[in-house]
Design a protein around this motif. Structure first.
Motif, short mmCIF file in Angstrom:
data_model
loop_
_atom_site.label_atom_id
_atom_site.label_comp_id
_atom_site.label_asym_id
_atom_site.label_seq_id
_atom_site.Cartn_x
_atom_site.Cartn_y
_atom_site.Cartn_z
N ILE A 94 1.40 -1.50 0.27
CA ILE A 94 -0.36 0.03 -0.04
C ILE A 94 0.98 1.14 0.48
O ILE A 94 1.79 1.71 0.98
N ALA A 95 0.47 2.34 -1.14
CA ALA A 95 1.45 3.35 -0.99
C ALA A 95 0.68 4.85 -0.35
O ALA A 95 -0.60 4.63 -0.94
N SER A 124 5.27 5.73 1.33
CA SER A 124 4.85 6.79 1.32
C SER A 124 5.42 7.75 0.79
O SER A 124 6.53 7.62 0.04
N ARG A 125 3.85 7.96 -0.32
CA ARG A 125 4.75 8.41 -1.63
C ARG A 125 3.64 9.42 -2.17
O ARG A 125 2.41 9.59 -0.82
N THR A 126 3.78 10.81 -3.10
CA THR A 126 3.37 11.30 -3.48
C THR A 126 1.83 10.87 -3.77
O THR A 126 1.61 10.14 -4.36
N SER A 127 0.81 11.85 -4.31
CA SER A 127 -0.51 11.29 -4.63
C SER A 127 0.02 11.17 -5.81
O SER A 127 -1.39 10.06 -6.52
N ASP A 140 -0.44 -2.61 -4.47
CA ASP A 140 -1.96 -3.25 -4.57
C ASP A 140 -3.05 -2.47 -4.24
O ASP A 140 -3.91 -2.38 -5.00
N ALA A 141 -2.81 -0.77 -3.85
CA ALA A 141 -3.38 -0.45 -3.09
C ALA A 141 -2.93 0.94 -2.70
O ALA A 141 -1.91 1.06 -2.43
N GLY A 142 -3.77 1.84 -2.93
CA GLY A 142 -3.18 3.25 -2.33
C GLY A 142 -4.64 4.21 -0.95
O GLY A 142 -5.50 3.70 -1.41
N SER A 220 10.08 20.08 3.15
CA SER A 220 10.26 18.50 3.56
C SER A 220 9.19 17.69 3.45
O SER A 220 8.15 18.02 3.30
N ASN A 221 9.76 16.88 2.91
CA ASN A 221 8.20 15.28 1.85
C ASN A 221 7.88 14.79 3.19
O ASN A 221 7.71 13.72 3.40
#
Length: 295
Positions: A94-95, A124-127, A140-142, A220-221
């Protein structure tokens, strides 16, 4: 052919033969040979290339859609057969947008109580990255925003609506306020998420609609980095309520509600649109719906 389709999807995703090979755990010559064999089997050129990757041909674009469908169907068949033999097992990737990581923890904890044989990988990722990773089978999902960027054809379950908090040190002049207006933060010492984060774009829009354009002197991200700067450096930040409460707990920090914006954005679970879903993904969507109703 299935392994060659997965190689092709990886090249299209990475836009680089070396990175695609590394992602698949194979050598670059093996990858190049596999894609070449796929082109020979299909009778078309899929990729423009000279000394390096040059993009997909028109036929390659069409083939990519078919490759994703075939690989997706194959993985679903394997999941169905595994479920029939062993029940709900496997791994879910999952992101998650950084500001929703607390909700990811809640969802996986509740799911694991009912299905202890399923393992999780949380990234952890951006949209924008999340949608791309779902499309390319990297996850598989976000968990992402549902109403602030084009989502494409996906299944989604709303989890919560985002409300914002000012996070400041307990010695800040704002610490005892009941609410804070967006315009009041103009000229203040702010640290915020980086501009590639959709949360930052939403916050900037709230500032603009309040007639101000404050500067963030630290970007920061990582929400943890922002919180440490608030705690140790006298900065202030703006975060969604759940994340703010989690990060401020046990620290000399105060969280104060920001005045409600005209538009409140929804965040939810996003998965590839497939009917039926794999058993494990179907169970995750069901648990997300339970959480949404409970909230």
């Amino acid at each position: 052919m299935l392994d060659k389709l997965e190689m092709y999807i990886a090249v299209a995703r990475e836009e680089h033969f070396g990175r695609a090979a590394a992602a698949l755990g194979i050598t670059q010559p093996t990858l190049s040979a596999g894609v070449k064999q796929l082109e020979e089997q299909l009778g078309v050129q899929l990729i423009f290339r000279g000394s390096r990757y040059g993009g997909l041909t028109p036929e390659g674009q069409s083939a990519l859609s078919w490759a994703r469908k075939i690989v997706g169907d194959s993985r679903q068949l394997k999941e169905e057969m595994r479920f029939s033999r062993h029940g709900l097992t496997g791994q879910l990737r999952i992101a998650v947008i950084p500001t929703a990581l607390t909700w990811a923890a809640k969802l996986t904890a509740r799911f694991s109580e009912k299905h202890p044989k399923v393992r999780f990988t949380i990234l952890s990722r951006t949209s924008a990255e999340i949608l791309s990773m779902i499309e390319n089978f990297s996850v598989d999902a976000g968990i992402s925003y549902l109403d602030n960027e084009p989502m494409g054809k996906v299944s989604s379950v709303p989890l919560y609506r985002e409300h914002y908090m000012l996070v400041c040190h307990r010695d800040s002049p704002f610490a005892e306020r009941r609410t804070v207006g967006w315009a009041e933060l103009n000229g203040q010492k702010l640290c915020l998420l980086t501009p590639d984060m959709q949360n930052r774009r939403i916050i900037d829009k709230n500032f603009r609609e309040s007639g101000v354009s404050p500067e963030a002197w630290i970007e920061s991200n990582s929400t943890i980095v922002l919180t440490v700067n608030v705690e140790d450096g006298g900065w202030m930040t703006v975060l969604p309520a759940d994340m703010a409460r989690s990060l401020a707990a046990g620290k000399p920090l105060k969280i104060i509600p920001m005045e409600v914006a005209e538009v409140v954005h929804s965040v939810g679970l996003v998965a590839p649109y497939r009917e039926p879903h794999t058993p494990v993904l179907k169970a995750l969507l069901t648990e997300a719906r339970r959480m949404s109703k409970a909230g």
